[in-house]
Scaffold this motif. Structure first.
Motif, PDB file in Angstrom:
ATOM      1  N   LEU A  84      26.353 -88.196 -43.693  1.00 11.39           N
ATOM      2  CA  LEU A  84      26.461 -87.051 -43.120  1.00 11.39           C
ATOM      3  C   LEU A  84      27.797 -86.634 -42.861  1.00 11.39           C
ATOM      4  CD1 LEU A  84      23.271 -86.933 -40.775  1.00 11.39           C
ATOM      5  CD2 LEU A  84      23.355 -86.343 -43.076  1.00 11.39           C
ATOM      6  N   ALA A  85      28.095 -85.232 -43.283  1.00 11.43           N
ATOM      7  CA  ALA A  85      29.298 -84.762 -42.647  1.00 11.43           C
ATOM      8  C   ALA A  85      29.006 -84.004 -41.513  1.00 11.43           C
ATOM      9  CB  ALA A  85      29.802 -83.609 -43.782  1.00 11.43           C
ATOM     10  N   GLY A  86      28.038 -83.517 -40.948  1.00 14.07           N
ATOM     11  CA  GLY A  86      27.868 -82.783 -39.750  1.00 14.07           C
ATOM     12  C   GLY A  86      26.394 -82.670 -39.464  1.00 14.07           C
ATOM     13  N   ILE A  87      26.098 -82.162 -38.315  1.00 13.90           N
ATOM     14  CA  ILE A  87      24.700 -82.182 -37.839  1.00 13.90           C
ATOM     15  C   ILE A  87      24.566 -80.655 -37.196  1.00 13.90           C
ATOM     16  CG2 ILE A  87      23.129 -82.838 -36.152  1.00 13.90           C
ATOM     17  CD1 ILE A  87      23.758 -85.695 -36.579  1.00 13.90           C
ATOM     18  N   LEU A  88      23.625 -79.976 -37.340  1.00  9.92           N
ATOM     19  CA  LEU A  88      23.265 -78.672 -36.732  1.00  9.92           C
ATOM     20  C   LEU A  88      22.014 -79.061 -35.965  1.00  9.92           C
ATOM     21  CD1 LEU A  88      24.378 -75.645 -36.319  1.00  9.92           C
ATOM     22  CD2 LEU A  88      22.871 -75.161 -38.080  1.00  9.92           C
ATOM     23  N   ALA A  89      22.018 -78.626 -34.613  1.00 13.85           N
ATOM     24  CA  ALA A  89      20.771 -78.980 -33.685  1.00 13.85           C
ATOM     25  C   ALA A  89      20.363 -77.871 -33.495  1.00 13.85           C
ATOM     26  CB  ALA A  89      21.463 -79.511 -32.395  1.00 13.85           C
ATOM     27  N   VAL A  90      19.113 -77.626 -33.349  1.00  9.19           N
ATOM     28  CA  VAL A  90      18.225 -76.287 -33.093  1.00  9.19           C
ATOM     29  C   VAL A  90      17.320 -76.578 -32.001  1.00  9.19           C
ATOM     30  CG1 VAL A  90      16.919 -74.174 -33.963  1.00  9.19           C
ATOM     31  CG2 VAL A  90      18.645 -75.469 -35.502  1.00  9.19           C
ATOM     32  N   GLY A  91      17.336 -75.881 -30.889  1.00 12.23           N
ATOM     33  CA  GLY A  91      16.376 -76.165 -29.800  1.00 12.23           C
ATOM     34  C   GLY A  91      16.915 -76.323 -28.568  1.00 12.23           C
ATOM     35  N   ASP A  92      16.647 -77.502 -27.441  1.00 11.31           N
ATOM     36  CA  ASP A  92      17.246 -77.536 -26.462  1.00 11.31           C
ATOM     37  C   ASP A  92      17.954 -78.696 -26.217  1.00 11.31           C
ATOM     38  OD1 ASP A  92      15.057 -79.027 -26.535  1.00 11.31           O
ATOM     39  OD2 ASP A  92      13.776 -77.829 -25.182  1.00 11.31           O
ATOM     40  N   LEU A  93      17.959 -79.276 -25.208  1.00 14.22           N
ATOM     41  CA  LEU A  93      18.765 -80.694 -24.542  1.00 14.22           C
ATOM     42  C   LEU A  93      18.494 -81.835 -25.765  1.00 14.22           C
ATOM     43  CD1 LEU A  93      20.528 -82.177 -22.808  1.00 14.22           C
ATOM     44  CD2 LEU A  93      18.536 -82.974 -21.434  1.00 14.22           C
ATOM     45  N   LEU A  94      17.128 -82.031 -26.108  1.00 13.13           N
ATOM     46  CA  LEU A  94      16.955 -83.265 -26.955  1.00 13.13           C
ATOM     47  C   LEU A  94      17.593 -83.091 -28.461  1.00 13.13           C
ATOM     48  CD1 LEU A  94      15.562 -86.161 -27.373  1.00 13.13           C
ATOM     49  CD2 LEU A  94      13.544 -84.916 -28.027  1.00 13.13           C
ATOM     50  N   PRO A  95      17.514 -82.213 -29.264  1.00 12.55           N
ATOM     51  CA  PRO A  95      18.449 -82.152 -30.449  1.00 12.55           C
ATOM     52  C   PRO A  95      20.132 -82.206 -30.186  1.00 12.55           C
ATOM     53  CG  PRO A  95      17.283 -80.164 -30.002  1.00 12.55           C
ATOM     54  CD  PRO A  95      16.747 -81.098 -28.992  1.00 12.55           C
ATOM     55  N   LEU A  96      20.260 -81.452 -28.892  1.00 15.01           N
ATOM     56  CA  LEU A  96      21.725 -81.535 -28.876  1.00 15.01           C
ATOM     57  C   LEU A  96      22.048 -82.836 -28.395  1.00 15.01           C
ATOM     58  CD1 LEU A  96      24.308 -79.982 -27.818  1.00 15.01           C
ATOM     59  CD2 LEU A  96      23.314 -79.392 -25.797  1.00 15.01           C
TER      60      LEU A  96
END
Length: 405
Positions: A97-109
């Motif tokens: 992976l080159a990068g990650i985009l998290a959508v939601g709240d604390l857990l994906p962040l």
């Protein structure tokens, strides 16, 4: 892309579609943390999106934060093990992976931060409108007012980390609150409103009052909520036909609704017109009930008002300027607390009813008060914001998280 819930999955998909249009050569992967990620299936079949990690159906439907009982049921169903396995899947994949985009709240962040890769964050569930609107007497309101943001200090820390390249809040008020704490947040538009627009109702429904019914899709809660909403609607005393447009999701299935409708005195009949897209039609007195799976995008703008026990779909409905009434139940999702938070988030564009009788009475009042419809619709459009967020966020991702190799 890491997403943390049904509504978050839909937002993630819209952003992924925008990314795929702009960068068709990119290899895109998604890790849905809650549920089975069904909304990604078409993209997977088309071959441009790969899903990673295990998925599972949780008893709370992803709403373990609504009550201790919901949290306990998820824990007993294996939530800690599931989260561990998902984290392990991400760790195994991070080298590709080159990068990650998290959508939601604390857990994906938190998972994005733990990957040690450049990441971005789309903070969908929290808005400062929930504590700046309304009475503000609750302990949680005072806590958020003391911080100046609904987001918490540990979340600010992750958003300000050197590897976090972009933060997008759901509205300008929340973005401004985050910036006061040193988070470089913006609000380029609401992905939830992308692909939705107002259209005129077909000629076959012009003589009818038009109600959109949203019961949610988490079983068995959705079936119970459908019964309660229909029990309220049969109390309407209308001199003209009333078309109830029940835009269903993956559940409940139509055969599960048949005994319930028969019990309420409805009889099955052919749809009045093929252009409606209804798969089934039922009638009782002035009520014409149309059932359709996956018809929300087509039917939403036809409604004059909505009756709802749903989350994301209700927000999208009022974002189109259509007022709604809600009817909280036992949950695990659509509880009294969830409904109150939703109503405050949307500035009263959706109003809470405490019984089926009250819902029927207030719906009759709403349908006969054009000024109230207009004012609630105006507030709903303002609170949800403009469309175009998916493409704007995709541009930011390309600028900030583009692969360096």
């Amino acid at each position: 892309m890491i997403s943390n819930g049904h509504g978050e999955d839909l937002i993630a998909l819209k952003i992924l579609e925008a990314l795929h249009r702009r960068q068709p050569a990119w290899r895109l992967k998604v890790l849905p943390l809650v549920g089975e990620g069904r909304c990604f299936q078409t993209a997977e079949r088309e071959g441009w999106l790969q899903r990673i990690g295990p998925g599972a159906h949780l008893p709370s439907g992803g709403f373990s934060n609504q009550s201790f009982k919901a949290l306990l049921s998820d824990l007993l169903a294996g939530l800690p093990l599931l989260t561990w396995r998902q984290w392990r899947s991400l760790r195994k994949t991070r080298h590709d992976l080159a990068g990650i985009l998290a959508v939601g709240d604390l857990l994906p962040l938190l998972m994005a931060w733990n990957s040690r890769l450049p990441y971005g964050f789309i903070g969908t569930p929290k808005s400062d409108y929930t504590w700046t609107s309304g009475p503000g007497r609750a302990l949680s309101d005072r806590y958020h007012a003391l911080k100046g943001s609904e987001w918490d200090p540990w979340e600010w820390h992750l958003m300000k980390h050197r590897l976090c390249r972009l933060v997008s809040a759901r509205d300008r008020l929340t973005a401004r609150g985050l910036r006061r704490h040193g988070v470089k947040a913006d609000s380029p538009g609401n992905p939830m409103m992308d692909g939705l627009c107002r259209t005129s109702a077909p000629q076959s429904l012009e003589r009818c009052r038009r109600i959109l019914l949203l019961c949610g899709s988490r079983m068995p809660e959705a079936l119970s909520n459908f019964r309660r909403l229909m029990s309220a609607l049969v109390q309407l005393q209308s001199p003209v036909p009333v078309a109830v447009l029940a835009a269903m999701g993956s559940a409940p299935a139509h055969h599960e609704l048949r005994p319930l409708l028969e019990e309420l005195g409805f009889r099955h009949c052919p749809p009045p017109s093929a252009d409606l897209g209804a798969t089934e039609c039922w009638v009782r007195g002035p009520l014409l009930l149309l059932l359709g799976s996956g018809r929300f995008g087509q039917w939403a703008s036809w409604g004059e008002a909505g009756v709802a026990t749903a989350g994301t779909a209700t927000e999208q409905l009022v974002g189109l300027g259509i007022p709604a009434l809600s009817l909280p139940g036992r949950g695990p999702q659509f509880t009294q607390g969830f409904a109150q938070r939703q109503s405050r988030l949307l500035g009263g564009a959706v109003r809470i009813c405490n019984s089926e009788e009250e819902l029927g009475r207030r719906l009759d009042q709403l349908l006969n008060n054009p000024q109230l419809q207009h004012e609630m619709g105006r507030v709903g459009r303002q609170r949800m914001g403009p469309a175009g967020g998916s493409d704007a966020i995709a541009k930011q991702v390309i600028q900030q998280l583009a692969p360096e190799r």
